[in-house]
Design a protein around this motif. Sequence first.
Motif, PDB file in Angstrom:
ATOM      1  N   SER A 122     -19.141   5.838   1.092  1.00  0.00           N
ATOM      2  CA  SER A 122     -19.699   6.926   1.797  1.00  0.00           C
ATOM      3  C   SER A 122     -21.443   6.763   1.707  1.00  0.00           C
ATOM      4  N   TYR A 123     -21.548   5.225   0.550  1.00  0.00           N
ATOM      5  CA  TYR A 123     -22.629   5.833   0.146  1.00  0.00           C
ATOM      6  C   TYR A 123     -23.528   4.950   1.547  1.00  0.00           C
ATOM      7  N   ILE A 124     -24.707   5.842   2.378  1.00  0.00           N
ATOM      8  CA  ILE A 124     -25.126   5.251   3.426  1.00  0.00           C
ATOM      9  C   ILE A 124     -26.213   4.134   3.503  1.00  0.00           C
ATOM     10  N   PRO A 125     -26.578   3.751   2.610  1.00  0.00           N
ATOM     11  CA  PRO A 125     -27.651   2.149   2.265  1.00  0.00           C
ATOM     12  C   PRO A 125     -26.488   1.384   2.223  1.00  0.00           C
ATOM     13  N   THR A 126     -25.562   1.390   1.842  1.00  0.00           N
ATOM     14  CA  THR A 126     -24.209   0.279   1.555  1.00  0.00           C
ATOM     15  C   THR A 126     -23.914  -0.004   2.639  1.00  0.00           C
ATOM     16  N   PRO A 182     -21.564  -2.539   7.125  1.00  0.00           N
ATOM     17  CA  PRO A 182     -21.061  -2.127   7.787  1.00  0.00           C
ATOM     18  C   PRO A 182     -19.550  -2.662   8.258  1.00  0.00           C
ATOM     19  N   SER A 183     -19.167  -4.397   8.351  1.00  0.00           N
ATOM     20  CA  SER A 183     -17.696  -3.933   8.750  1.00  0.00           C
ATOM     21  C   SER A 183     -16.328  -3.551   7.747  1.00  0.00           C
ATOM     22  N   LEU A 184     -17.502  -3.211   6.250  1.00  0.00           N
ATOM     23  CA  LEU A 184     -15.962  -2.922   4.897  1.00  0.00           C
ATOM     24  C   LEU A 184     -16.553  -1.438   5.342  1.00  0.00           C
ATOM     25  N   THR A 185     -17.092  -1.037   5.429  1.00  0.00           N
ATOM     26  CA  THR A 185     -17.499   0.454   5.558  1.00  0.00           C
ATOM     27  C   THR A 185     -16.796   1.161   6.718  1.00  0.00           C
ATOM     28  N   ALA A 186     -16.601   0.128   8.144  1.00  0.00           N
ATOM     29  CA  ALA A 186     -15.357   0.544   9.398  1.00  0.00           C
ATOM     30  C   ALA A 186     -14.619   0.342   8.889  1.00  0.00           C
ATOM     31  N   GLU A 187     -13.416  -0.545   7.733  1.00  0.00           N
ATOM     32  CA  GLU A 187     -12.683  -0.587   7.784  1.00  0.00           C
ATOM     33  C   GLU A 187     -12.180   0.587   6.591  1.00  0.00           C
ATOM     34  N   TYR A 188     -12.833   0.529   5.807  1.00  0.00           N
ATOM     35  CA  TYR A 188     -12.143   2.212   5.237  1.00  0.00           C
ATOM     36  C   TYR A 188     -12.324   2.984   6.068  1.00  0.00           C
ATOM     37  N   THR A 189     -13.782   2.999   6.178  1.00  0.00           N
ATOM     38  CA  THR A 189     -14.102   4.775   6.486  1.00  0.00           C
ATOM     39  C   THR A 189     -13.677   5.485   8.501  1.00  0.00           C
ATOM     40  N   ALA A 190     -12.972   4.340   9.119  1.00  0.00           N
ATOM     41  CA  ALA A 190     -12.609   4.587  10.734  1.00  0.00           C
ATOM     42  C   ALA A 190     -11.408   3.673  10.412  1.00  0.00           C
ATOM     43  N   LEU A 191     -10.765   2.767  10.429  1.00  0.00           N
ATOM     44  CA  LEU A 191      -9.305   1.888  10.836  1.00  0.00           C
ATOM     45  C   LEU A 191      -8.441   2.922   9.543  1.00  0.00           C
ATOM     46  N   GLY A 192      -8.904   2.812   8.383  1.00  0.00           N
ATOM     47  CA  GLY A 192      -8.316   3.733   6.993  1.00  0.00           C
ATOM     48  C   GLY A 192      -7.131   4.465   7.544  1.00  0.00           C
ATOM     49  N   ALA A 222     -24.871   9.186  -9.870  1.00  0.00           N
ATOM     50  CA  ALA A 222     -26.401   9.163  -9.952  1.00  0.00           C
ATOM     51  C   ALA A 222     -26.886   8.592  -8.466  1.00  0.00           C
ATOM     52  N   GLU A 223     -26.675   7.534  -8.241  1.00  0.00           N
ATOM     53  CA  GLU A 223     -27.530   6.852  -6.719  1.00  0.00           C
ATOM     54  C   GLU A 223     -27.801   8.283  -5.774  1.00  0.00           C
ATOM     55  N   PHE A 224     -27.108   9.187  -5.769  1.00  0.00           N
ATOM     56  CA  PHE A 224     -27.422  10.152  -4.538  1.00  0.00           C
ATOM     57  C   PHE A 224     -28.348  10.518  -4.797  1.00  0.00           C
ATOM     58  N   VAL A 225     -29.269  11.210  -3.851  1.00  0.00           N
ATOM     59  CA  VAL A 225     -30.581  11.953  -4.425  1.00  0.00           C
ATOM     60  C   VAL A 225     -30.387  13.177  -4.943  1.00  0.00           C
TER      61      VAL A 225
END
Length: 333
Positions: free
Chosen positions: A82-86, A91-101, A184-187
């Motif tokens: 869920s961390y946007i900079p990451t 991007p591929s890992l984000t898609a695997e967990y956040t979308a295809l998961g 703590a990384e979130f604003v």
Amino acid sequence: MKKALITGLTGQDGSYLAELLLGKGYQVFGLVRRSSGSNLDRIGHLGDRIQVISGDLLDQTSLMDAIAISQPDEVYNLASQSYIPTSWTQPSLTAEYTALGVSRLLEAIRRCHPDARFYQASSSEVFGQPDVSPQNERTAFRPRNPYGAAKAYAHWMTTNYRQQYNLYACCGITYTHESPRRGAEFVFRKITRTAAMIKLGLASELRLGNLDAQRDWCYAKDAVKAMWLMLQQEQPDDYIIASGETHSVKELVQCAFNYVGLNWQDYVVIDPSFYRPDEPIQLVGNIAKTKAKLRWTPDYSFEQLVELMLESDLQQLSQEAIQPKVQLVSQLN
């Protein structure tokens, strides 16, 4: 006794949701990746009241096993990258967990326990830079980062499974929600924690990007209550979960530093490297439908949330400063 399965149990929302469900008499199961099995700080106070199941959104079989073991009445999918900079660097890992998961989890429910009610944590990032403000459940999706794009896919897969297979499946389009359990990384947490550190003499400056950026912030405890209410309705539907108000980062900074009795202009440094190239404009949720159908409104105001966060950060930092001294005295004795 109702049974619920929570993915993302060790995160901010998962821990508050587990507390809420336990308070309502649920038997709570949590899906936890093996690599995060030791990261149970947010749920440590719940002891053995939660049954932890090892599993991963990347592994279809483990999800089917988790559904078969827990036989849940309700499934809450709160897990994602869920961390946007990451999301830009991975991007591929984000898609695997956040979308295809989400596809894997929906398929596990369909095959193993189709009577379960499903909640998908959607996100205001699906709107990106919207044409209208405030946004409602029918506002067009225009995601502007990989995280938002992945959440959009997950949202539409959830609605498609609802329509195609008649699953009780809902999406809660959550806007930014905060708590002392936020990273703590979130604003928001970065600002309150650093303001507390400056007050205690542990830091000398706060580096931020665009102070004019606007957000719709609410308390995570309020948000998870709306999630639960969504699965108690007769028919499944999608809802906005937000405060319905917008505040700038500058307002947040002023409120935080005023609370600790400091002039923010003496400590805040503008750093262009923190600017987001895809900064959303006026992301604020229209919660009219949520109010009317769920009878839900946030209990905490923006100012109350800032004060709650600062009190928690001041207390935590004070304890951390005392702890090494206690340990040193113990060693000397």
